[in-house]
Design a protein around this motif. Structure first.
Motif, PDB file in Angstrom:
ATOM      1  N   UNK A  90      80.282  26.364  67.744  1.00  0.00           N
ATOM      2  CA  UNK A  90      78.886  26.317  67.297  1.00  0.00           C
ATOM      3  C   UNK A  90      78.203  27.673  67.447  1.00  0.00           C
ATOM      4  N   UNK A  91      77.023  27.797  66.867  1.00  0.00           N
ATOM      5  CA  UNK A  91      76.268  29.049  66.964  1.00  0.00           C
ATOM      6  C   UNK A  91      75.462  29.312  65.702  1.00  0.00           C
ATOM      7  N   UNK A  92      75.068  30.552  65.527  1.00  0.00           N
ATOM      8  CA  UNK A  92      74.241  30.939  64.387  1.00  0.00           C
ATOM      9  C   UNK A  92      74.912  31.994  63.538  1.00  0.00           C
ATOM     10  N   UNK A  93      74.738  31.867  62.218  1.00  0.00           N
ATOM     11  CA  UNK A  93      75.316  32.810  61.257  1.00  0.00           C
ATOM     12  C   UNK A  93      74.261  33.139  60.212  1.00  0.00           C
ATOM     13  N   UNK A  94      74.102  34.420  59.921  1.00  0.00           N
ATOM     14  CA  UNK A  94      73.128  34.795  58.894  1.00  0.00           C
ATOM     15  C   UNK A  94      73.581  36.032  58.132  1.00  0.00           C
ATOM     16  N   UNK A  95      73.384  36.014  56.821  1.00  0.00           N
ATOM     17  CA  UNK A  95      73.649  37.185  55.988  1.00  0.00           C
ATOM     18  C   UNK A  95      72.518  37.315  54.982  1.00  0.00           C
ATOM     19  N   UNK A  96      71.708  38.360  55.139  1.00  0.00           N
ATOM     20  CA  UNK A  96      70.570  38.589  54.243  1.00  0.00           C
ATOM     21  C   UNK A  96      70.779  39.826  53.388  1.00  0.00           C
ATOM     22  N   UNK A  97      71.940  40.419  53.492  1.00  0.00           N
ATOM     23  CA  UNK A  97      72.201  41.689  52.814  1.00  0.00           C
ATOM     24  C   UNK A  97      72.267  41.509  51.299  1.00  0.00           C
ATOM     25  N   UNK A  98      71.524  42.357  50.566  1.00  0.00           N
ATOM     26  CA  UNK A  98      71.670  42.417  49.110  1.00  0.00           C
ATOM     27  C   UNK A  98      71.342  43.823  48.645  1.00  0.00           C
ATOM     28  N   UNK A  99      71.969  44.260  47.571  1.00  0.00           N
ATOM     29  CA  UNK A  99      71.887  45.657  47.140  1.00  0.00           C
ATOM     30  C   UNK A  99      70.509  46.067  46.647  1.00  0.00           C
ATOM     31  N   UNK A 100      69.675  45.102  46.287  1.00  0.00           N
ATOM     32  CA  UNK A 100      68.365  45.424  45.713  1.00  0.00           C
ATOM     33  C   UNK A 100      67.249  45.522  46.745  1.00  0.00           C
ATOM     34  N   UNK A 101      67.449  44.915  47.909  1.00  0.00           N
ATOM     35  CA  UNK A 101      66.391  44.880  48.917  1.00  0.00           C
ATOM     36  C   UNK A 101      65.395  43.757  48.698  1.00  0.00           C
ATOM     37  N   UNK A 102      65.707  42.849  47.776  1.00  0.00           N
ATOM     38  CA  UNK A 102      64.794  41.747  47.454  1.00  0.00           C
ATOM     39  C   UNK A 102      64.553  40.849  48.668  1.00  0.00           C
ATOM     40  N   UNK A 103      65.612  40.578  49.435  1.00  0.00           N
ATOM     41  CA  UNK A 103      65.467  39.704  50.609  1.00  0.00           C
ATOM     42  C   UNK A 103      64.503  40.320  51.620  1.00  0.00           C
ATOM     43  N   UNK A 104      64.666  41.630  51.853  1.00  0.00           N
ATOM     44  CA  UNK A 104      63.786  42.303  52.807  1.00  0.00           C
ATOM     45  C   UNK A 104      62.349  42.335  52.293  1.00  0.00           C
ATOM     46  N   UNK A 105      62.189  42.516  50.998  1.00  0.00           N
ATOM     47  CA  UNK A 105      60.837  42.525  50.427  1.00  0.00           C
ATOM     48  C   UNK A 105      60.132  41.195  50.702  1.00  0.00           C
ATOM     49  N   UNK A 106      60.883  40.107  50.627  1.00  0.00           N
ATOM     50  CA  UNK A 106      60.293  38.795  50.892  1.00  0.00           C
ATOM     51  C   UNK A 106      59.645  38.715  52.260  1.00  0.00           C
ATOM     52  N   UNK A 107      60.305  39.311  53.261  1.00  0.00           N
ATOM     53  CA  UNK A 107      59.738  39.336  54.611  1.00  0.00           C
ATOM     54  C   UNK A 107      58.610  40.362  54.719  1.00  0.00           C
TER      55      UNK A 107
END
Length: 238
Positions: free
Chosen positions: A181-198
């Protein structure tokens, strides 16, 4: 700050900081308030003896999950042997696999959209199973030959903690003796759209050097991270 328990803890005690300025392409159509990020860790599948064949079948989040699971099982004292195109864990016939995840798979989803809508890159035939949130637990079950219930939990930033809690309860109630068990996350994308959302939410750090100060009266938000995983093995006491 490190892959595997020993490297991670050593770098933690050494106060290692892994921060870089956001790529220039991120700012092409948007001016970021937060200027820094923690880049995604580079996972070498050879180090965990997984066939390169699976490289294109796995999301980045699934790679994190497999690497984390490999190190966690080894750390718990289980023998892992390579068998055909997957692994076999000695002493585990059945175990629960419960992972928490938030937005994993967005990078792969964006790539599929660009390939379909604009002809940029190649459309991956497996894009749907790749971006499914449960792929991280499903691939872990497949790769290590672990039978039993496996699923993912989504409860925002508490997803990993919730997953560990559910795994603990399943052992407490006698449903199983071992859980991965545990946590897994991948927000990486080449455009930076995910980071812009935050960034547009105003939740990211605005400090000049990018270092967040969560316990300071002048705190200004958290530092964006492209992705990571923390996996543990829980066992019944006996």
């Amino acid at each position: 700050i490190g892959i595997g328990k020993d490297e991670f803890f050593q770098n933690l005690f050494d106060n290692k900081i892994v921060i870089e300025e956001i790529p220039e392409e991120y700012t092409k159509n948007y001016k970021f308030t937060s200027k820094y990020r923690v880049p995604a860790p580079k996972i070498d599948l050879d180090k965990i003896e997984l066939p390169f064949l699976y490289e294109k079948l796995l999301s980045q989040g699934a790679k994190y999950a497999l690497a984390g699971s490999y190190f966690a099982l080894k750390d718990a004292g289980f023998e892992i042997t390579k068998k055909d195109k997957k692994h076999e864990v000695e002493g585990i016939k059945e175990a629960k696999i419960i992972f928490g995840t938030g937005l994993s798979g967005m990078g792969e989803a964006f790539n599929g959209y660009k390939a379909h809508s604009f002809g940029e890159g190649r459309f991956n035939k497996l894009s749907i199973p790749i971006i499914m949130p449960n792929s991280i637990s499903a691939w872990t079950s497949i790769m290590f030959g672990v039978e039993g219930e496996n699923y993912t939990i989504n409860s925002s930033c508490a997803s990993g903690t919730m997953a560990i809690g559910k795994a603990y309860e399943s052992i407490l109630w006698g449903e199983n003796e071992i859980a991965l068990t545990g946590g897994v996350e991948s927000l990486s994308d080449s455009s930076g759209c995910s980071m812009r959302g935050f960034d547009v939410l105003g939740v990211l750090t605005k400090n000049d050097n990018g270092i967040p100060k969560p316990f300071d009266e002048n705190r200004s938000g958290f530092l964006y991270c492209d992705g990571a995983a923390g996996i543990v093995v829980l066992e019944e006491l006996n």
